[in-house]
Design a protein around this motif. Structure first.
Motif, PDB file in Angstrom:
ATOM      1  N   ARG A 145       1.115  -1.146   0.482  1.00  0.00           N
ATOM      2  CA  ARG A 145      -0.077  -0.099  -0.448  1.00  0.00           C
ATOM      3  C   ARG A 145       0.710   1.274  -0.124  1.00  0.00           C
ATOM      4  NH1 ARG A 145      -0.707   1.547   5.430  1.00  0.00           N
ATOM      5  NH2 ARG A 145       0.310   0.253   6.585  1.00  0.00           N
ATOM      6  N   HIS A 146       2.101   1.278   0.654  1.00  0.00           N
ATOM      7  CA  HIS A 146       3.082   2.550   0.148  1.00  0.00           C
ATOM      8  C   HIS A 146       3.642   2.273  -1.152  1.00  0.00           C
ATOM      9  CE1 HIS A 146       2.966   2.347   4.489  1.00  0.00           C
ATOM     10  NE2 HIS A 146       2.781   1.141   4.749  1.00  0.00           N
ATOM     11  N   GLY A 147       3.716   1.483  -1.960  1.00  0.00           N
ATOM     12  CA  GLY A 147       3.821   1.788  -3.383  1.00  0.00           C
ATOM     13  C   GLY A 147       4.991   0.605  -3.448  1.00  0.00           C
ATOM     14  N   ALA A 148       6.025   1.156  -4.541  1.00  0.00           N
ATOM     15  CA  ALA A 148       7.017  -0.597  -5.191  1.00  0.00           C
ATOM     16  C   ALA A 148       8.163  -0.051  -4.384  1.00  0.00           C
ATOM     17  CB  ALA A 148       6.667  -0.309  -6.596  1.00  0.00           C
ATOM     18  N   ALA A 149       8.707  -0.829  -3.634  1.00  0.00           N
ATOM     19  CA  ALA A 149       9.737  -1.099  -3.295  1.00  0.00           C
ATOM     20  C   ALA A 149      10.968  -1.891  -3.834  1.00  0.00           C
ATOM     21  CB  ALA A 149       9.867  -1.568  -0.960  1.00  0.00           C
ATOM     22  N   PRO A 150      12.108  -1.017  -4.186  1.00  0.00           N
ATOM     23  CA  PRO A 150      13.658  -1.903  -5.307  1.00  0.00           C
ATOM     24  C   PRO A 150      13.762  -3.175  -4.348  1.00  0.00           C
ATOM     25  CG  PRO A 150      14.078   0.211  -4.343  1.00  0.00           C
ATOM     26  CD  PRO A 150      12.740   0.137  -3.769  1.00  0.00           C
ATOM     27  N   THR A 151      13.486  -3.975  -5.096  1.00  0.00           N
ATOM     28  CA  THR A 151      14.830  -5.118  -4.252  1.00  0.00           C
ATOM     29  C   THR A 151      16.055  -4.596  -4.217  1.00  0.00           C
ATOM     30  OG1 THR A 151      14.908  -6.106  -6.432  1.00  0.00           O
ATOM     31  CG2 THR A 151      13.009  -6.884  -4.928  1.00  0.00           C
ATOM     32  N   PRO A 152      17.230  -5.494  -3.951  1.00  0.00           N
ATOM     33  CA  PRO A 152      18.571  -5.005  -4.299  1.00  0.00           C
ATOM     34  C   PRO A 152      18.728  -5.258  -6.281  1.00  0.00           C
ATOM     35  CG  PRO A 152      17.922  -6.301  -1.997  1.00  0.00           C
ATOM     36  CD  PRO A 152      16.895  -6.555  -2.899  1.00  0.00           C
ATOM     37  N   ARG A 153      17.897  -6.430  -6.562  1.00  0.00           N
ATOM     38  CA  ARG A 153      19.005  -6.542  -8.398  1.00  0.00           C
ATOM     39  C   ARG A 153      17.874  -4.928  -8.353  1.00  0.00           C
ATOM     40  NH1 ARG A 153      20.570  -7.184 -12.012  1.00  0.00           N
ATOM     41  NH2 ARG A 153      20.290  -8.746 -14.212  1.00  0.00           N
ATOM     42  N   ALA A 154      17.120  -4.821  -7.732  1.00  0.00           N
ATOM     43  CA  ALA A 154      16.267  -3.595  -9.383  1.00  0.00           C
ATOM     44  C   ALA A 154      17.661  -2.586  -8.701  1.00  0.00           C
ATOM     45  CB  ALA A 154      14.800  -3.388  -8.223  1.00  0.00           C
ATOM     46  N   GLU A 168       8.990   9.143   6.934  1.00  0.00           N
ATOM     47  CA  GLU A 168       9.270   7.635   7.169  1.00  0.00           C
ATOM     48  C   GLU A 168       9.148   6.974   7.920  1.00  0.00           C
ATOM     49  OE1 GLU A 168      14.270   8.135   6.733  1.00  0.00           O
ATOM     50  OE2 GLU A 168      13.764   9.178   8.827  1.00  0.00           O
ATOM     51  N   GLU A 169       8.197   6.183   7.689  1.00  0.00           N
ATOM     52  CA  GLU A 169       7.775   4.806   8.698  1.00  0.00           C
ATOM     53  C   GLU A 169       8.779   3.955   8.726  1.00  0.00           C
ATOM     54  OE1 GLU A 169       3.902   1.856   9.176  1.00  0.00           O
ATOM     55  OE2 GLU A 169       4.004   3.164   7.234  1.00  0.00           O
ATOM     56  N   PHE A 170       8.466   4.075  10.874  1.00  0.00           N
ATOM     57  CA  PHE A 170       9.764   3.265  11.073  1.00  0.00           C
ATOM     58  C   PHE A 170       8.960   1.291  11.688  1.00  0.00           C
ATOM     59  CE2 PHE A 170      12.076   6.704  11.303  1.00  0.00           C
ATOM     60  CZ  PHE A 170      12.949   6.114  10.952  1.00  0.00           C
ATOM     61  N   LEU A 171       9.638   0.572  11.288  1.00  0.00           N
ATOM     62  CA  LEU A 171       9.999  -0.889  12.141  1.00  0.00           C
ATOM     63  C   LEU A 171      10.231  -1.474  12.447  1.00  0.00           C
ATOM     64  CD1 LEU A 171       8.360  -2.504   8.234  1.00  0.00           C
ATOM     65  CD2 LEU A 171       7.030  -0.755   9.914  1.00  0.00           C
ATOM     66  N   LEU A 172       9.902  -2.600  13.531  1.00  0.00           N
ATOM     67  CA  LEU A 172      11.165  -2.858  14.371  1.00  0.00           C
ATOM     68  C   LEU A 172      11.194  -4.060  14.120  1.00  0.00           C
ATOM     69  CD1 LEU A 172      12.907  -3.399  17.402  1.00  0.00           C
ATOM     70  CD2 LEU A 172      10.796  -3.861  18.356  1.00  0.00           C
ATOM     71  N   SER A 232      16.418  -5.009  15.166  1.00  0.00           N
ATOM     72  CA  SER A 232      16.784  -3.699  14.649  1.00  0.00           C
ATOM     73  C   SER A 232      15.381  -3.082  14.597  1.00  0.00           C
ATOM     74  CB  SER A 232      18.040  -2.997  13.771  1.00  0.00           C
ATOM     75  OG  SER A 232      18.136  -1.612  14.162  1.00  0.00           O
ATOM     76  N   VAL A 233      15.545  -1.302  14.119  1.00  0.00           N
ATOM     77  CA  VAL A 233      14.251  -0.208  14.111  1.00  0.00           C
ATOM     78  C   VAL A 233      14.707   0.029  12.822  1.00  0.00           C
ATOM     79  CG1 VAL A 233      13.077   1.439  14.656  1.00  0.00           C
ATOM     80  CG2 VAL A 233      13.139  -0.016  16.242  1.00  0.00           C
ATOM     81  N   LEU A 234      14.605   0.201  11.527  1.00  0.00           N
ATOM     82  CA  LEU A 234      14.246   0.730  10.384  1.00  0.00           C
ATOM     83  C   LEU A 234      13.675   1.468   9.581  1.00  0.00           C
ATOM     84  CD1 LEU A 234      16.254  -2.495   9.345  1.00  0.00           C
ATOM     85  CD2 LEU A 234      17.414  -0.393   9.617  1.00  0.00           C
ATOM     86  N   PRO A 235      14.014   2.129   8.731  1.00  0.00           N
ATOM     87  CA  PRO A 235      12.447   2.167   7.796  1.00  0.00           C
ATOM     88  C   PRO A 235      11.874   1.462   6.863  1.00  0.00           C
ATOM     89  CG  PRO A 235      14.679   3.082   6.850  1.00  0.00           C
ATOM     90  CD  PRO A 235      15.183   2.612   8.792  1.00  0.00           C
ATOM     91  N   ARG A 236      10.293   1.606   6.570  1.00  0.00           N
ATOM     92  CA  ARG A 236       9.878   0.916   5.797  1.00  0.00           C
ATOM     93  C   ARG A 236      10.990   0.827   4.404  1.00  0.00           C
ATOM     94  NH1 ARG A 236       5.140  -2.156   6.132  1.00  0.00           N
ATOM     95  NH2 ARG A 236       4.541  -1.184   7.432  1.00  0.00           N
ATOM     96  N   TYR A 237      11.166   1.744   3.414  1.00  0.00           N
ATOM     97  CA  TYR A 237      11.220   1.284   2.894  1.00  0.00           C
ATOM     98  C   TYR A 237      12.410   0.808   2.410  1.00  0.00           C
ATOM     99  CZ  TYR A 237      15.319   4.900   3.320  1.00  0.00           C
ATOM    100  OH  TYR A 237      16.108   5.347   3.661  1.00  0.00           O
ATOM    101  N   LEU A 238      13.450   0.206   3.155  1.00  0.00           N
ATOM    102  CA  LEU A 238      14.682  -0.395   3.574  1.00  0.00           C
ATOM    103  C   LEU A 238      14.610  -1.317   4.211  1.00  0.00           C
ATOM    104  CD1 LEU A 238      17.123   1.589   5.097  1.00  0.00           C
ATOM    105  CD2 LEU A 238      17.308   0.831   2.833  1.00  0.00           C
TER     106      LEU A 238
END
Length: 301
Positions: A53-62, A161-165, A240-246
């Motif tokens: 729902r947040h869009g299209a997050a690129p993979t490392p290959r992308a 930025e949205e953060f996830l645990l 850890s806590v990281l931004p969703r896009y990562l």
């Protein structure tokens, strides 16, 4: 070999972070973009984006593919006149920001401007240090994770930025599921942390926001790059806590799991900061406006 059309569509998705935004920029329907992406992924044999729902997050290959093909695709577009008749840009714009957001979002959004003659000089670092450089005139623009306090600087909200645990799947098996649901901080207290800096800036903010106190977990690993933090979590070093896009591509692939699901996800606003009262620089104005336009297409990070 993938066709130019497929690669051009791929780059628009990568740069905008959204299939719908890419379709709008290309002047085609979203199903057409979806179909082209599916054909490219079939030819490459690997998923390029994680859709949510947040869009299209690129993979490392992308990310690797974009770095490899973007100069050539943009060059071919310019050669055959498929780009818009935008005026050339003159001069150099010095920009700064955190390595992670700059790599994944900011620089892909600005890269097409170099085809119009713009020269970008990029400094990666911590927000406070970069804002000092901006205030002292050594930078022209900073994408900052903190709102500037310097009176000479003007800051405009750019994107949240949205953060996830998150943690490794193996770590979840050591935690009682019911306790994790009812008392997450206590349930996770024995698991080591992987953090960005000694002060645990991102982790500490999440713990205070969601649990009302600082983390008491032992710290296993410190590394000043969130991409390296993610890699360490995937390898089992800790949570850890990281931004969703990562984190989203790793979540989708099952390399990490989300350990806590707050009703309202913790957010942090990124700002685009410039100096007040400086002479009008057309190139800087284009860079700032392009970032604001791109951030509206990202929808969030």
């Amino acid at each position: 070999m993938p066709s130019l059309d497929l690669l051009a569509t791929f780059l628009e998705i990568y740069r905008t972070g959204s299939l719908s935004a890419a379709a709008q920029r290309l002047g085609v329907t979203q199903p057409a973009v979806t179909g082209q992406l599916a054909r490219l992924e079939e030819q490459i044999g690997e998923q390029l984006f994680v859709r949510s729902r947040h869009g299209a997050a690129p993979t490392p290959r992308a990310a690797a593919l974009a770095a490899r093909v973007s100069p050539h695709v943009d060059g071919l577009r310019e050669a055959v006149g498929s780009t818009t008749n935008e005026p050339p840009l003159r001069g150099t714009v010095r920009i700064g920001g955190a390595a992670e957001a700059m790599t994944v979002r900011v620089l892909p959004a600005l890269a097409p401007l170099t085809g119009r003659g713009l020269v970008l000089r990029v400094t990666l670092g911590l927000a406070q240090d970069l804002l000092v450089e901006l205030d002292e005139g050594r930078l022209d623009l900073v994408v900052s994770a903190v709102r500037p306090t310097q009176r000479a600087l003007l800051a405009v909200p750019l994107v949240d930025e949205e953060f996830l645990l998150v943690g490794p799947p193996s770590g979840v098996h050591t935690v009682d599921a019911e306790r994790l649901r009812t008392a997450p901080a206590e349930a996770l207290a024995a698991l080591p942390l992987v953090a960005y800096a000694e002060e645990l800036p991102i982790v500490r903010r999440y713990w205070r926001s969601e649990f009302g106190h600082r983390p008491t977990n032992p710290v296993a690993l410190l590394v000043a790059d969130l991409r390296a933090v993610l890699a360490a979590v995937e390898a089992g070093a800790g949570i850890s806590v990281l931004p969703r896009y990562l984190a989203e591509p790793s979540l989708a692939a099952g390399r990490v799991v989300q350990l806590h699901h707050p009703e309202v996800p913790p957010l942090n606003t990124l700002y685009v900061a410039t100096r007040r009262g400086t002479p009008v620089n057309p190139a800087l104005t284009v860079v700032r406006d392009r970032l604001i336009e791109a951030a509206a297409e990202w929808g969030g990070l």
